[in-house]
Design an enzyme around this catalytic site. Structure first.
Site, PDB file in Angstrom:
ATOM      1  N   GLU B  49       7.129  10.042   3.895  1.00 11.28           N
ATOM      2  CA  GLU B  49       5.938   9.731   3.278  1.00 11.28           C
ATOM      3  C   GLU B  49       4.993   9.923   4.537  1.00 11.28           C
ATOM      4  OE1 GLU B  49       6.166   5.996   0.150  1.00 11.28           O
ATOM      5  OE2 GLU B  49       4.977   5.838   1.995  1.00 11.28           O
ATOM      6  N   ASP B  60      -4.798  -1.159   3.780  1.00  7.59           N
ATOM      7  CA  ASP B  60      -3.983  -1.083   5.193  1.00  7.59           C
ATOM      8  C   ASP B  60      -4.496  -2.018   5.999  1.00  7.59           C
ATOM      9  OD1 ASP B  60      -1.959   0.951   4.643  1.00  7.59           O
ATOM     10  OD2 ASP B  60      -3.733   2.106   4.242  1.00  7.59           O
ATOM     11  N   TYR B 175       7.427   2.279  -6.127  1.00  7.30           N
ATOM     12  CA  TYR B 175       7.144   1.524  -4.885  1.00  7.30           C
ATOM     13  C   TYR B 175       6.927   0.396  -5.012  1.00  7.30           C
ATOM     14  CZ  TYR B 175       5.298   1.275  -0.081  1.00  7.30           C
ATOM     15  OH  TYR B 175       5.213   0.810   1.225  1.00  7.30           O
TER      16      TYR B 175
END
Lengths: 405, 271
Positions: B49, B60, B175
């Protein structure tokens, strides 16, 4: 209070939060559920007579509404053009329009059983307005603020701390409002169960742009009634500054169906649009996706968000509410820009002529009104949204003019 | 069959779980990335990734934010990322590469232009963090036209109806974000993860990877027992940060760390 989306003037946004191609909900998966929960709660309580009664009572007794629509007689005479009225949002408790929205969202947070409030702030006005209502409702409050803004707005930081809020300095990115918003989003996604995020402007993922607009639309509803009582007719033009755009949409929204009323949103041209150092995404940016919605942005050729520049911390934001993007494209509103120097000149002008010291944000709107009034002529009427008072900016004005206070 | 599907099929046959490392393209400088990708494969990566740097990485934590900032100092844009993948493909035609990032750089490039260029460079899948399926119709159409797998996140608070909706647009793998929060955040709860994976598998036959909170061999092994793939990001990026002043040491150090995770995972799943 009528829920603004029930107003016949517009049906936007659609059920997924779109204003034409703008708005929407561009967030990571963890926020999708909470945003839906927020939308449902908002739509339920805004119809609830008890919630409305509590909100109306607070707006009257705690905020001090309705605010006056003040005829700036000396200034009008001096400019020799249209009759200028000032919607006095600076007279609200905490000194700006921001509290109209924080009261609404905080009452909603309480109804939803949330015990912790978070917010982002640029100039500190929204942070102060949030800390104020959190203190009143006994809710824990954390405010994220870029470290650059903390330096520029020391008084507001201290004010928030006195109100019991924890002010967290954000050191990432450009250390301004956009980074504070990123950080508040990160907090929210981590503490979703007990935390309510009070966004201060008409940006962010659906339902925020619509919800904040609906809470701020009281500005335009009052102004519309007041001008009809005072002038016996609708105004010819509305003028308001646009950073994220909440005071502007609050004034504009109840007039959207009145085709004869022109609308001017005034962005920050900083050192001048041609200099590249500004905060005017509608005038000089292009569409993109940031902070959960599609709208006009200040970005580079690679799609990275670029730093903005304005003497006014409250306008120093690279995006803008998606409804403004839509109003621009549809042609219903006009967007113009005013430089730092022009805004400062207007700050002094109003202070000396009317004895009213405006916020530097609002000074951008006033500076545009100074251009517009002589163009329109004396038989016309302009309403300028005086969105906040200037006390917080005295330090900035002095510093720019080389004066030690 | 796509490179990602092929990879999962052969892993399943071998009774192994996929190890998916995340690194930000161009962190700490653009020269490191291709050698680092090869070192990760050597250390046991099954899929890579590659993070596309963005100025405002809202989902993030500080570790990956700083990686973006380091890469952006070198102006690493999508074109530069494609170039890295193209060079990686010169020596590795098999390891799938998934780009992970935010929508705006893709939006500015244009979905079609992006998808065509990504596919031509050798990219296999795209995970756009801030593009939920509700807003993704045009993007998914463009991705599919060029055989890119659109990869989607499922969170702990994603309800059944949404899982179903996500499963319908996703391909490659799902995911699963193991914690409510940002990358590099809290510890994961393996029992809770196991329950949620069961709920996801009721809606899809796609492999399910688990990311967020995997920091060492022990957590990787625990997740490998229940998931089809183990995704590790902040733990790697944090090590890159430590070595940012000696970038030449990064490929070997990270390859070594990944080999540890690989060993722990294989031991846990072959017992």
């Amino acid at each position: 209070m009528q829920r603004a989306t029930e107003n016949d003037s517009t049906k936007l946004p659609d059920e997924r939060g779109h204003f034409g191609p703008y708005g929407g909900r561009f967030v990571s998966e963890t926020l999708m559920g909470p945003l839906e929960e927020l939308r449902e709660a908002y739509e339920r309580y805004i119809e609830d007579p008890e919630f409305q009664a509590e909100l109306d009572e607070d707006l009257q007794q705690f905020v001090g509404r309705p605010t006056p629509l003040y005829f700036a007689e000396r200034w009008t005479r001096k400019l020799g053009g249209a009759r200028i009225y000032l919607k006095r949002e600076d007279l609200n408790h905490t000194g700006a329009h921001k509290v109209n929205n924080t009261i609404g969202q905080a009452l909603l947070a309480k109804r939803m059983g949330k015990t912790r409030i978070i917010a982002e702030t640029g100039a500190g006005q929204h942070g102060v307005a949030t800390a104020t209502v959190a203190a009143r409702l006994g809710l824990e409050c954390v405010v994220y603020m870029g470290s650059e803004d903390i330096r520029r707005q020391a008084i507001n930081v201290y004010r928030m701390r006195l109100l019991g809020a924890r002010v967290v300095a954000v050191e990432s990115g450009s250390k301004t409002l956009k980074d504070a918003l990123n950080e508040a989003m990160r907090d929210w996604v981590t503490n979703i169960d007990d935390t309510f995020y009070i966004i201060g402007t008409v940006a962010g993922p659906h339902p925020y742009p619509a919800m904040v607009r609906d809470f701020q639309a009281i500005i335009g509803r009052e102004a519309r009634e007041q001008i009809q009582a005072q002038e016996g007719r609708l105004p010819d033009a509305l003028v308001a500054c646009v950073g994220g755009g909440s005071n502007a949409i609050g004034l504009f929204y109840p007039f959207i169906d009145d085709a004869s009323v022109a609308m001017y949103g005034v962005e920050a041209a900083g050192d001048g649009l041609e200099s590249g150092r500004h905060a005017a995404p509608l005038c000089a940016g292009r569409p993109g996706v940031l902070h959960g919605n599609r709208t006009y942005l200040m970005e580079d050729a690679d799609g990275q968000i670029i730093e903005t520049h304005s003497v006014s911390a409250g306008l120093d934001y690279p995006g803008v509410g998606p409804e403004h993007a839509w109003l621009k494209d549809s042609g219903r509103a006009n967007y113009v820009a005013i430089t730092d120097d022009e805004a400062l000149a207007a700050f002094h002008e109003l202070t000396l002529t009317e004895g009213i010291m405006p916020a530097l944000e609002s000074s951008h709107a006033l500076a545009y009104a100074m251009k517009l009034a002589p163009e329109l002529g004396p038989d016309k009427v302009i309403i300028v949204n005086l969105s906040g008072r200037g006390d917080k900016d005295i330090h900035t004005v002095a510093e720019r003019e080389g004066i030690t206070v | 069959m796509s490179r990602i599907a092929t990879r999962f099929a052969s892993l399943r046959e071998a009774g192994r779980k996929a190890l998916i490392p995340f690194v930000t393209a161009g962190d700490p400088n653009p020269e490191v990335t291709v050698p680092l990708m090869h070192a990760l494969v050597k250390g046991g990566a099954d899929i890579i990734e590659l993070g596309v740097p963005f100025s405002d990485p809202m989902a993030d934590g500080p570790v990956i934010q700083r990686a973006s900032e380091r890469a952006l100092m070198h102006h690493v844009n999508l074109k530069a990322v494609f170039d890295m993948v193209r060079r990686f493909r010169e020596d590795d035609a098999e390891t799938p590469v998934v780009l992970m990032g935010y929508l705006n750089p893709i939006e500015v490039m244009g979905y079609e232009v992006f998808a065509e260029a990504a596919a031509a460079a050798g990219v296999d899948g795209v995970l756009t963090v801030d593009l939920p399926p509700e807003e993704a119709d045009d993007f998914v159409t463009a991705a599919r036209r060029f055989d890119l797998d659109p990869i989607y996140l499922v969170a702990p608070n994603t309800g059944d109806a949404r899982i179903d909706r996500i499963a319908h647009v996703a391909s490659g793998f799902i995911y699963y974000v193991s914690v409510k929060g940002i990358t590099g955040a809290a510890n994961l709860d393996a029992a809770a993860v196991s329950d949620r994976l069961a709920a996801i598998r009721a809606h899809t036959d796609l492999p399910v990877g688990v990311g967020f909170g995997i920091k060492d061999g022990a957590t990787a092994a625990e997740v490998a027992k229940v998931a089809d793939a183990v995704i590790v990001g902040s733990a790697l990026v944090g090590r890159i940060e430590t070595l940012a002043d000696t970038p030449g040491r990064i490929p070997e150090a990270l390859g070594g760390f990944l080999a540890e995770l690989r060993g722990a995972m294989d031991e846990a799943t072959t017992k």
